[in-house]
Design a protein around this motif. Structure first.
Motif, PDB file in Angstrom:
ATOM      1  N   ILE A 185      42.319  30.634 121.751  1.00 27.36           N
ATOM      2  CA  ILE A 185      41.737  31.857 122.310  1.00 27.36           C
ATOM      3  C   ILE A 185      42.805  32.563 123.129  1.00 27.36           C
ATOM      4  N   CYS A 186      43.527  31.773 123.919  1.00 24.71           N
ATOM      5  CA  CYS A 186      44.518  32.363 124.809  1.00 24.71           C
ATOM      6  C   CYS A 186      45.732  31.458 124.896  1.00 24.71           C
ATOM      7  N   GLY A 187      46.905  32.049 124.864  1.00 25.64           N
ATOM      8  CA  GLY A 187      48.125  31.247 124.888  1.00 25.64           C
ATOM      9  C   GLY A 187      48.571  30.861 126.284  1.00 25.64           C
ATOM     10  N   ILE A 188      48.034  31.533 127.318  1.00 22.83           N
ATOM     11  CA  ILE A 188      48.526  31.266 128.668  1.00 22.83           C
ATOM     12  C   ILE A 188      47.664  30.205 129.344  1.00 22.83           C
ATOM     13  N   CYS A 189      46.345  30.255 129.109  1.00 23.31           N
ATOM     14  CA  CYS A 189      45.474  29.265 129.750  1.00 23.31           C
ATOM     15  C   CYS A 189      44.841  28.371 128.692  1.00 23.31           C
ATOM     16  N   VAL A 214      35.148  25.762 134.593  1.00 19.40           N
ATOM     17  CA  VAL A 214      36.461  25.364 135.103  1.00 19.40           C
ATOM     18  C   VAL A 214      37.108  26.559 135.782  1.00 19.40           C
ATOM     19  N   GLU A 215      38.061  26.268 136.675  1.00 21.83           N
ATOM     20  CA  GLU A 215      38.808  27.339 137.327  1.00 21.83           C
ATOM     21  C   GLU A 215      40.121  27.525 136.582  1.00 21.83           C
ATOM     22  N   ALA A 216      40.138  28.489 135.668  1.00 17.68           N
ATOM     23  CA  ALA A 216      41.361  28.808 134.930  1.00 17.68           C
ATOM     24  C   ALA A 216      42.315  29.545 135.873  1.00 17.68           C
ATOM     25  N   PRO A 217      43.579  29.701 135.498  1.00 17.69           N
ATOM     26  CA  PRO A 217      44.503  30.430 136.392  1.00 17.69           C
ATOM     27  C   PRO A 217      44.002  31.821 136.765  1.00 17.69           C
ATOM     28  N   ARG A 218      43.199  32.446 135.905  1.00 16.22           N
ATOM     29  CA  ARG A 218      42.712  33.799 136.190  1.00 16.22           C
ATOM     30  C   ARG A 218      41.342  33.812 136.831  1.00 16.22           C
ATOM     31  N   GLY A 219      40.700  32.672 136.940  1.00 15.02           N
ATOM     32  CA  GLY A 219      39.389  32.628 137.584  1.00 15.02           C
ATOM     33  C   GLY A 219      38.419  31.749 136.824  1.00 15.02           C
ATOM     34  N   GLU A 220      37.142  31.977 137.107  1.00 14.09           N
ATOM     35  CA  GLU A 220      36.093  31.106 136.578  1.00 14.09           C
ATOM     36  C   GLU A 220      35.955  31.272 135.062  1.00 14.09           C
ATOM     37  N   LEU A 221      35.959  30.152 134.354  1.00 14.49           N
ATOM     38  CA  LEU A 221      35.820  30.165 132.894  1.00 14.49           C
ATOM     39  C   LEU A 221      34.604  29.344 132.520  1.00 14.49           C
ATOM     40  N   LEU A 222      33.657  29.971 131.810  1.00 12.19           N
ATOM     41  CA  LEU A 222      32.393  29.295 131.497  1.00 12.19           C
ATOM     42  C   LEU A 222      32.290  29.003 130.012  1.00 12.19           C
ATOM     43  N   TYR A 223      31.896  27.792 129.703  1.00 12.29           N
ATOM     44  CA  TYR A 223      31.665  27.414 128.309  1.00 12.29           C
ATOM     45  C   TYR A 223      30.203  27.025 128.127  1.00 12.29           C
ATOM     46  N   PHE A 224      29.552  27.628 127.137  1.00  7.51           N
ATOM     47  CA  PHE A 224      28.233  27.163 126.738  1.00  7.51           C
ATOM     48  C   PHE A 224      28.353  26.626 125.328  1.00  7.51           C
ATOM     49  N   VAL A 225      27.940  25.359 125.146  1.00  6.27           N
ATOM     50  CA  VAL A 225      28.089  24.707 123.849  1.00  6.27           C
ATOM     51  C   VAL A 225      26.743  24.155 123.418  1.00  6.27           C
ATOM     52  N   ARG A 226      26.364  24.421 122.164  1.00  7.41           N
ATOM     53  CA  ARG A 226      25.148  23.808 121.639  1.00  7.41           C
ATOM     54  C   ARG A 226      25.487  23.130 120.318  1.00  7.41           C
ATOM     55  N   THR A 227      25.390  21.801 120.302  1.00  5.68           N
ATOM     56  CA  THR A 227      25.761  21.061 119.104  1.00  5.68           C
ATOM     57  C   THR A 227      24.554  20.906 118.193  1.00  5.68           C
ATOM     58  N   ASN A 228      24.826  20.645 116.890  1.00  8.29           N
ATOM     59  CA  ASN A 228      23.709  20.480 115.954  1.00  8.29           C
ATOM     60  C   ASN A 228      23.496  19.034 115.534  1.00  8.29           C
ATOM     61  N   GLY A 229      24.254  18.089 116.143  1.00  8.86           N
ATOM     62  CA  GLY A 229      24.051  16.681 115.805  1.00  8.86           C
ATOM     63  C   GLY A 229      24.681  16.273 114.496  1.00  8.86           C
ATOM     64  N   LYS A 230      25.302  17.197 113.812  1.00  6.51           N
ATOM     65  CA  LYS A 230      25.956  16.867 112.535  1.00  6.51           C
ATOM     66  C   LYS A 230      27.441  17.211 112.621  1.00  6.51           C
ATOM     67  N   GLU A 231      28.057  16.833 113.713  1.00  8.76           N
ATOM     68  CA  GLU A 231      29.491  17.054 113.957  1.00  8.76           C
ATOM     69  C   GLU A 231      29.854  18.526 114.094  1.00  8.76           C
ATOM     70  N   GLY A 232      28.868  19.412 114.148  1.00  7.25           N
ATOM     71  CA  GLY A 232      29.177  20.839 114.208  1.00  7.25           C
ATOM     72  C   GLY A 232      28.530  21.510 115.406  1.00  7.25           C
ATOM     73  N   ARG A 264      48.581  26.278 135.933  1.00 11.12           N
ATOM     74  CA  ARG A 264      48.326  27.332 136.914  1.00 11.12           C
ATOM     75  C   ARG A 264      49.653  27.868 137.467  1.00 11.12           C
ATOM     76  N   MET A 265      50.572  26.942 137.728  1.00 11.58           N
ATOM     77  CA  MET A 265      51.865  27.380 138.257  1.00 11.58           C
ATOM     78  C   MET A 265      52.611  28.238 137.253  1.00 11.58           C
ATOM     79  N   GLN A 266      52.579  27.817 135.981  1.00 12.24           N
ATOM     80  CA  GLN A 266      53.318  28.579 134.960  1.00 12.24           C
ATOM     81  C   GLN A 266      52.693  29.939 134.775  1.00 12.24           C
ATOM     82  N   SER A 267      51.367  30.005 134.857  1.00 12.04           N
ATOM     83  CA  SER A 267      50.692  31.295 134.677  1.00 12.04           C
ATOM     84  C   SER A 267      50.961  32.225 135.861  1.00 12.04           C
ATOM     85  N   HIS A 268      50.947  31.660 137.091  1.00  9.33           N
ATOM     86  CA  HIS A 268      51.178  32.500 138.272  1.00  9.33           C
ATOM     87  C   HIS A 268      52.622  33.011 138.299  1.00  9.33           C
ATOM     88  N   LEU A 269      53.572  32.131 137.932  1.00  8.57           N
ATOM     89  CA  LEU A 269      54.969  32.583 137.896  1.00  8.57           C
ATOM     90  C   LEU A 269      55.134  33.678 136.852  1.00  8.57           C
TER      91      LEU A 269
END
Lengths: 405, 139
Positions: free
Chosen positions: A77-81, A316-334, A117-122
């Motif tokens: 999604i992103c190369g920096i974080c 999680v607190e990414a270098p740029r701020g709060e990062l939210l993940y919502f995940v819903r699995t289907n029980g079949k590895e997907g 975080r250090m690499q992103s801030h620099l």
């Protein structure tokens, strides 16, 4: 001939309101974003922000792949974080599968997090220096950044996409001799970070940055800006303190939340510079407390098959701020659904109040000061609310749908 | 060798276009300009306008939004031009293959001279890619 030049043509241009398009391809912007700026002479009256130029349909793609394949997809999604994205995703899966991690793997996760975080801030401090025309400082900062990338390369084998996280742990371990090397590099980086801090307190730099892109406390609260952008406006938000994840619950006393009240570009840069020192302290604490133990549980494939149907969110607190993940699995590895809320989306909304009332010349500095990551902010899919379906359609179909309705 | 071709090899100017990459390759392109790798000693400069450029560095699979812009930028680069595809996304669309939002890879749309593989490629590889492209075109 002379007569012709003597004639003065009167050209009537309405300077009261002029619309200036900026981007998506523009030398001041490293990533595609489109700003339509309405100006009266130099003063900015209105800004229309348009995103979507790097929309790659990642959320829809994730629904067609299995969990391990998605792990490598969300990293891109992103190369920096990239580490923040995988941590967010893996944490949600581990909550669904009720997988417990060893202390060592949690500490290693935090270690990579702080290095990132250090690499992103620099990176951002360098870009800020570049935008104010201070190329020497830009080169100096990026030279220091290479030292962190070297550490990444030694730990994980990659400079940018580390692929450190996996289901139930991390993939690479630290050797005892390497710990010394990290400490040695940290000392060098701390020394140059102090130098960078001094340079940013110089009068010429301060004059260019003070009072540019002001986002006051109330507006920051209202727009829900996150990360260093919020902390620069005096809003105390830090996921590492509020909802500790990975090894941060044990490291609570080793860092503090940096706050600044002036709410301008200078404040946001200062927050990032001071966070460099906090990160250095955290890494030292992690290396001191690093417990022994295995770094992963069992085969990733076996773990993936065990994950039941369910849903979870992780922060999680990414270098740029709060990062939210919502995940819903289907029980079949997907996955049924993957939803990501990246820090750049709320921060880009903050651009509008920052820019209105300032001058055209301040646009690059203001845009750079929120550290936008356009690659993060473009993942919109069409959701049909009546049918409860997620569809990715092309433009023609969308137009036809519009006509029918 | 004609004098124009010679001067082009002496100082190739680069223009970098992000057509939907994750910013990983973009950072590595900027990193090639910084003191550790320093391509400016070879005469390369990252310029702001495609009209000033000799080499077009393309990163990312071409997204639907960037497709018309990509073609326009390509047309604005004066002849003779060199196109270098940087990163796996620009070679095959790698992790995003199958997405309906991807119109690329870039070689479907414009002729590409050199491919630099890697996710993202190391700065050394990018420098090598630029040198190879110039040799191929003018050498």
């Amino acid at each position: 001939m002379t007569e012709k030049f003597d004639e003065v043509k009167e050209v009537k241009v309405d300077y009261t309101r002029l619309r200036v398009p900026l981007g998506p391809v523009h030398p001041a912007l490293k990533e595609p974003i489109s700003l339509t700026v309405t100006v009266r002479r130099e003063e900015i009256l209105d800004v229309v922000i348009r995103l979507g130029h790097v929309h790659r349909g990642i959320e829809a793609l994730a629904e067609t792949r299995n969990l391990i394949q998605t792990l490598y997809l969300v990293e891109r999604i992103c190369g920096i974080c990239s580490h923040s994205h995988t941590t967010g995703f893996v944490q949600a899966l581990e909550e669904i599968g009720e997988i417990e991690l060893s202390d060592r793997s949690l500490h290693l996760r935090s270690l990579i997090f702080e290095l990132e975080r250090m690499q992103s801030h620099l990176f951002l401090i360098g870009i800020m220096a570049y935008e104010i025309g201070f190329d020497t400082l830009f080169m100096f900062t990026w030279y220091e950044r290479e030292k962190i990338l070297d550490l990444f390369e030694e730990i994980t084998g990659n400079r940018i996409h580390h692929s450190m996280n996996t289901l139930g742990g991390v993939r690479w371990d630290l050797s005892p001799s390497f710990v010394e090397k990290v400490n040695c590099s940290l000392n060098k980086i701390e020394k140059s970070a102090k130098y960078i801090q001094e340079v940013f307190q110089d009068k010429t730099v301060e004059k260019r940055l003070c009072g540019v892109g002001v986002l006051d406390y109330d507006e920051a609260r209202e727009l829900c800006v996150v990360g260093p952008t919020a902390r620069g406006s005096g809003v105390k938000v830090d996921i590492r303190k509020a909802y500790p994840y990975a090894a941060y619950s044990e490291l609570k006393d080793d860092f503090s939340v940096v706050l600044r009240n002036t709410a301008d570009a200078q404040a946001r840069t200062q927050v990032r510079i001071l966070e460099l020192f906090e990160s250095i302290n955290l890494i030292r604490a992690i290396l001191e407390k690093l417990p022994d133990g295995p770094i992963y549980k069992e085969s990733v494939i076996k773990l993936m098959k065990k994950i039941p149907e369910g849903e979870a969110t992780s922060l999680v607190e990414a270098p740029r701020g709060e990062l939210l993940y919502f995940v819903r699995t289907n029980g079949k590895e997907g996955l049924w659904r993957l939803n990501v809320r990246t820090p750049t989306i709320p921060n880009v909304l903050g651009l509008k109040p920052m820019l209105i009332g300032s001058e055209i010349a301040d646009i690059p500095v203001t845009v750079a000061s929120i550290d936008p990551c356009m690659a993060c902010a473009n993942r919109i899919t069409v959701v049909d609310q009546d049918k409860r379906e997620t569809i990715v359609t092309d433009l023609k179909n969308l137009r036809n749908r519009g006509k029918k309705q | 060798m004609k004098i124009a071709a010679r001067s082009r090899i002496k100082s190739p100017w680069l223009f970098h276009l992000n057509t939907g990459s994750c910013a990983g390759c973009d950072i590595e392109i900027v990193a090639t300009l910084t003191p550790r790798y320093d391509v400016e000693r070879l005469g390369c400069i990252l310029v702001g306008s495609p009209r000033h450029a000799d080499v077009l560095l393309v990163t990312g699979p071409v997204t639907r939004q960037m497709l018309p812009r990509f073609i326009r930028v390509y047309e604005q680069v004066p002849e003779p031009k060199v196109v270098v595809a940087v990163g796996v996304c620009a070679i095959s669309g790698s992790p995003f293959v199958g997405s309906q939002m991807i119109e690329g890879p870039p070689d479907k749309i414009v002729p590409v001279d050199v491919y630099v593989a890697g996710c993202p490629p190391r700065p050394e590889a990018i420098v090598n890619g630029i040198v190879t492209a110039l040799k191929k075109k003018f050498g």
